[in-house]
Structure formats: C-alpha cells, structure tokens
Design a protein around this motif. Sequence first.
Motif, mmCIF file in Angstrom:
data_model
loop_
_atom_site.group_PDB
_atom_site.id
_atom_site.type_symbol
_atom_site.label_atom_id
_atom_site.label_comp_id
_atom_site.label_asym_id
_atom_site.label_seq_id
_atom_site.Cartn_x
_atom_site.Cartn_y
_atom_site.Cartn_z
ATOM 1 N N TYR A 84 0.847 -1.190 0.000
ATOM 2 C CA TYR A 84 0.000 0.000 0.000
ATOM 3 C C TYR A 84 0.882 1.239 0.000
ATOM 4 O O TYR A 84 1.695 1.431 0.906
ATOM 5 N N GLY A 85 0.741 2.058 -1.038
ATOM 6 C CA GLY A 85 1.653 3.185 -1.158
ATOM 7 C C GLY A 85 0.990 4.458 -1.639
ATOM 8 O O GLY A 85 -0.235 4.609 -1.633
ATOM 9 N N VAL A 86 1.826 5.370 -2.097
ATOM 10 C CA VAL A 86 1.388 6.705 -2.468
ATOM 11 C C VAL A 86 0.452 6.704 -3.676
ATOM 12 O O VAL A 86 -0.335 7.627 -3.858
ATOM 13 N N PHE A 87 0.483 5.670 -4.505
ATOM 14 C CA PHE A 87 -0.365 5.616 -5.685
ATOM 15 C C PHE A 87 -1.617 4.775 -5.460
ATOM 16 O O PHE A 87 -2.272 4.350 -6.428
ATOM 17 N N ASP A 88 -1.953 4.524 -4.196
ATOM 18 C CA ASP A 88 -3.133 3.754 -3.826
ATOM 19 C C ASP A 88 -3.952 4.547 -2.802
ATOM 20 O O ASP A 88 -3.420 5.418 -2.103
ATOM 21 N N SER A 121 -3.173 0.374 -7.333
ATOM 22 C CA SER A 121 -2.402 0.475 -8.571
ATOM 23 C C SER A 121 -1.888 -0.887 -9.029
ATOM 24 O O SER A 121 -1.504 -1.043 -10.185
ATOM 25 N N ARG A 122 -1.892 -1.873 -8.112
ATOM 26 C CA ARG A 122 -1.468 -3.237 -8.457
ATOM 27 C C ARG A 122 -2.487 -4.230 -7.926
ATOM 28 O O ARG A 122 -2.995 -4.060 -6.805
ATOM 29 N N PRO A 123 -2.791 -5.299 -8.677
ATOM 30 C CA PRO A 123 -3.788 -6.281 -8.217
ATOM 31 C C PRO A 123 -3.451 -6.897 -6.867
ATOM 32 O O PRO A 123 -4.351 -7.225 -6.095
ATOM 33 N N VAL A 124 -2.159 -7.049 -6.567
ATOM 34 C CA VAL A 124 -1.760 -7.701 -5.324
ATOM 35 C C VAL A 124 -2.274 -6.950 -4.102
ATOM 36 O O VAL A 124 -2.582 -7.561 -3.071
ATOM 37 N N LEU A 125 -2.420 -5.625 -4.199
ATOM 38 C CA LEU A 125 -2.897 -4.859 -3.047
ATOM 39 C C LEU A 125 -4.346 -5.212 -2.725
ATOM 40 O O LEU A 125 -4.720 -5.301 -1.554
ATOM 41 N N LYS A 126 -5.162 -5.391 -3.746
ATOM 42 C CA LYS A 126 -6.564 -5.737 -3.506
ATOM 43 C C LYS A 126 -6.673 -7.025 -2.704
ATOM 44 O O LYS A 126 -7.402 -7.097 -1.710
ATOM 45 N N PRO A 165 -6.033 0.130 -14.236
ATOM 46 C CA PRO A 165 -5.473 -0.555 -15.405
ATOM 47 C C PRO A 165 -3.985 -0.273 -15.567
ATOM 48 O O PRO A 165 -3.517 0.834 -15.250
ATOM 49 N N TYR A 166 -3.270 -1.268 -16.062
ATOM 50 C CA TYR A 166 -1.854 -1.051 -16.360
ATOM 51 C C TYR A 166 -1.746 -0.090 -17.538
ATOM 52 O O TYR A 166 -2.378 -0.273 -18.576
ATOM 53 N N GLY A 226 9.807 -1.815 -15.549
ATOM 54 C CA GLY A 226 8.442 -2.149 -15.169
ATOM 55 C C GLY A 226 7.526 -0.994 -14.878
ATOM 56 O O GLY A 226 6.342 -1.178 -14.617
ATOM 57 N N GLY A 227 8.021 0.217 -14.912
ATOM 58 C CA GLY A 227 7.167 1.357 -14.624
ATOM 59 C C GLY A 227 7.109 1.658 -13.139
ATOM 60 O O GLY A 227 7.393 0.818 -12.299
ATOM 61 N N ILE A 228 6.705 2.891 -12.821
ATOM 62 C CA ILE A 228 6.674 3.339 -11.439
ATOM 63 C C ILE A 228 5.641 2.573 -10.619
ATOM 64 O O ILE A 228 5.769 2.444 -9.398
ATOM 65 N N THR A 229 4.593 2.037 -11.256
ATOM 66 C CA THR A 229 3.605 1.251 -10.518
ATOM 67 C C THR A 229 4.249 0.046 -9.854
ATOM 68 O O THR A 229 3.894 -0.324 -8.733
ATOM 69 N N ASN A 230 5.199 -0.580 -10.530
ATOM 70 C CA ASN A 230 5.867 -1.760 -9.976
ATOM 71 C C ASN A 230 7.048 -1.415 -9.085
ATOM 72 O O ASN A 230 7.611 -2.286 -8.430
ATOM 73 N N THR A 231 7.454 -0.143 -9.070
ATOM 74 C CA THR A 231 8.558 0.290 -8.212
ATOM 75 C C THR A 231 8.149 1.587 -7.512
ATOM 76 O O THR A 231 8.750 2.638 -7.721
ATOM 77 N N PRO A 232 7.107 1.521 -6.681
ATOM 78 C CA PRO A 232 6.599 2.764 -6.075
ATOM 79 C C PRO A 232 7.508 3.284 -4.974
ATOM 80 O O PRO A 232 8.270 2.523 -4.377
ATOM 81 N N PRO A 233 7.449 4.567 -4.693
ATOM 82 C CA PRO A 233 8.218 5.127 -3.576
ATOM 83 C C PRO A 233 7.762 4.506 -2.259
ATOM 84 O O PRO A 233 6.571 4.255 -2.058
ATOM 85 N N MET A 234 8.695 4.258 -1.374
ATOM 86 C CA MET A 234 8.383 3.665 -0.085
ATOM 87 C C MET A 234 8.215 4.765 0.963
ATOM 88 O O MET A 234 8.588 5.912 0.753
ATOM 89 N N GLY A 235 7.665 4.399 2.106
ATOM 90 C CA GLY A 235 7.557 5.330 3.218
ATOM 91 C C GLY A 235 6.269 6.136 3.213
ATOM 92 O O GLY A 235 5.458 6.064 2.289
#
Length: 225
Positions: free
Chosen positions: A59-63, A81-86, A110-111, A157-166
Amino acid sequence: MSRLSRHALPTLAALLIVTLSAPAVIAQDNPAPGPTWSQEDTLRIVREVQKKITGLTTYGVFDWITFGIQGKTIILRGYASRPVLKSDAENAVKRIQGVEKVDNQIEVLPYSPMDDRVRAEVYNRIYTQPSLRKYNANQGTLGRAIGPGAGIALQAGGITNTPPMGFHGIHIIVNRGKVILYGVVLNDTDSAIAGMQANSASGAFSVDNDLIVQGSASKPKSAAK
C-alpha cells in the motif's frame, strides 16, 4: 494552526478513512437490521482494520483504500495500482477476530505506461515543493524516493511496480489520465499548491483535489485542465 509531525499525519489520515466512508456505506448497504458488534468491538475492529491496511507493504502513495461497516462485514473501497494490493487488503482484514465477511470493492487500476508517466510527474511536481516536502518521508523527488536505480527500474516495469516507499501524506491516484488527490494536509494553502502542481502535469486530463484540510469538514473544489 499547530504544526503536525510526519508521525501524526498517518494516524489522522487513517482516522479519516473510516470517518469519511463508513456513514455512506452503512446508509446505502445496510437497509435491514442484522447482527452487529458491540460498541467496544466496533472500535477495536476499526482500529485493527486501519492498522492492517496502513501497514501493508503493497500500500503506497499511488493507492487509496477506504472502508465501511455493514453488520459484521467490512466493505473495502478505493483504488489499487497493483492487483496484489486488492488481495492483500482482503486477506489482512478477514483475519481480524469478529469479522465475518469482507466485501472487496477495491478497483484495480489498469496497467498503463502513460498513467505511470503521469504518476511520476505529479509526484515530482508535488513533493519537490518546499511547503509540501513535510508530507513526504523521502523529502524530495521520485528518483530519491526509489533510489539510484530508479531509471533502470522505471524502464523495466514502470513506477507502478517500483513505487516510492515510506509515508506520504498526499496520495496520487491516476486512472486513464485522470488524477485524484487524497489525504490530509495542514492548511488550505498546502491543498491549493498540491492541486495546482498536479494540474500542471503534462498528460493529466483532469485533476480532482479531494485532499482534506486538518480540522475542516469541507473539501476544496476540484481543478480541471
């Protein structure tokens, strides 16, 4: 208005999650009386749901996730932003003692490489503003947030797959070029700056500023490109 620490903001945001979403869910989705928790159990379960969701590593800044209560069911809503979060959110919440069912209505975005570019630009425009850096655990740009390998990671992989942490006080949702800002800020000025910065991002078709100002029940007006 007193200054709020980075540690206090996530707690305030978590409290707002259920405050904002629960009344509508109860009114709309619970037409008939049914089994409910005691007041004590309800407060405990609300706190546990908040803790489980905000503690997810996915769960991150884009969710953005909200939840409501219907009887002994937790209703999850928002954007992932990613199916795994759901699935992560549902699995975490359904293990809470007393929760009989989880109605998972989280929308998986959507991707889209175009949306990834918008996410990255909005992030940089918002979090490089001196007055808004306090809402960002990384205190700066996207490259700083995800480390020196950011360029390679984004290409792969795009920023969705490498989101900022924290911790991030301002969450950025992008869906087919449409941007929504969620979160809690200290004052109207910070909200307005965030909205203007998002609205200036190339590729953003529209911007809805749904940021909540601390101590205010009202939301600022949305900005459209």
